[in-house]
Design a protein around this motif. Structure first.
Motif, short mmCIF file in Angstrom:
data_model
loop_
_atom_site.label_atom_id
_atom_site.label_comp_id
_atom_site.label_asym_id
_atom_site.label_seq_id
_atom_site.Cartn_x
_atom_site.Cartn_y
_atom_site.Cartn_z
N CYS A 285 0.86 -1.18 0.00
CA CYS A 285 0.00 0.00 0.00
C CYS A 285 0.90 1.24 0.00
CB CYS A 285 -0.85 -0.04 1.26
SG CYS A 285 -1.90 1.40 1.53
N ALA A 286 0.48 2.26 -0.71
CA ALA A 286 1.24 3.51 -0.77
C ALA A 286 0.31 4.70 -0.67
CB ALA A 286 2.03 3.58 -2.07
N GLY A 287 0.85 5.80 -0.13
CA GLY A 287 0.05 7.00 -0.03
C GLY A 287 0.91 8.23 -0.24
N GLY A 288 0.27 9.30 -0.71
CA GLY A 288 1.03 10.52 -0.91
C GLY A 288 0.27 11.58 -1.67
N THR A 289 1.02 12.49 -2.24
CA THR A 289 0.44 13.61 -2.98
C THR A 289 0.22 13.21 -4.43
OG1 THR A 289 2.57 14.50 -3.66
CG2 THR A 289 1.76 15.15 -1.48
N LEU A 290 -0.25 14.17 -5.23
CA LEU A 290 -0.42 13.92 -6.65
C LEU A 290 0.92 13.75 -7.35
CD1 LEU A 290 -3.26 16.44 -7.53
CD2 LEU A 290 -3.43 13.95 -7.31
N VAL A 291 1.96 14.27 -6.72
CA VAL A 291 3.28 14.26 -7.35
C VAL A 291 4.09 13.02 -6.99
CG1 VAL A 291 5.47 15.48 -7.50
CG2 VAL A 291 3.33 16.77 -7.40
N LYS A 292 3.94 12.57 -5.77
CA LYS A 292 4.84 11.52 -5.29
C LYS A 292 4.19 10.68 -4.20
CE LYS A 292 9.33 11.07 -2.98
NZ LYS A 292 10.45 11.81 -2.36
N TYR A 293 4.47 9.37 -4.26
CA TYR A 293 4.09 8.51 -3.15
C TYR A 293 5.18 8.63 -2.08
CZ TYR A 293 0.16 6.28 -5.45
OH TYR A 293 -1.05 6.05 -6.03
#
Length: 117
Positions: free
Chosen positions: A96-104
């Protein structure tokens, strides 16, 4: 610090189904993009699916289109991956990964999915 915890992996026969869950904690999740990646032995980690905060934008790898469904419950800070019609080549550790529109920016520890032929 953000924590992502996956669950739901296991051993399944080809053609079967599994549902992965990823519970997130430790930050404000407004605008938080979440996704799933997988890594098979000897291979690079690769993209599986992702979903925007609102759920309006969803993307899948070609290899899983029509078989996997990503969804999220923002009230529970949880993202899901429903995996149907599993194939032996889906065997991998799923992250699972999470982050912004630019980068996980955040990653879970991974959960093993094994599909027996």
């Amino acid at each position: 610090q953000v924590q992502l915890e996956e669950s739901g992996g296991g051993l399944v026969q080809a053609g079967g189904s599994l549902r992965l869950s990823c519970a997130a904690s430790g930050r404000t999740f407004s605008g938080y993009r979440m996704g799933w990646f997988c890594q098979a032995p000897g291979k690079e980690r690769e993209f599986v699916a992702e979903i925007s905060w609102s759920g309006a934008s969803i993307y899948y790898a070609d290899s899983v289109k029509g078989r996997f469904t990503i969804s999220r419950d923002n009230a529970k800070n949880t993202v899901y991956l429903q995996m149907n019609s599993l194939k032996p080549e889906d065997t991998a550790v799923y992250y699972c990964a999470g982050g912004t529109l630019v980068k996980y920016e955040d990653w879970g520890q991974g959960t093993q999915v094994t599909v027996a032929s």
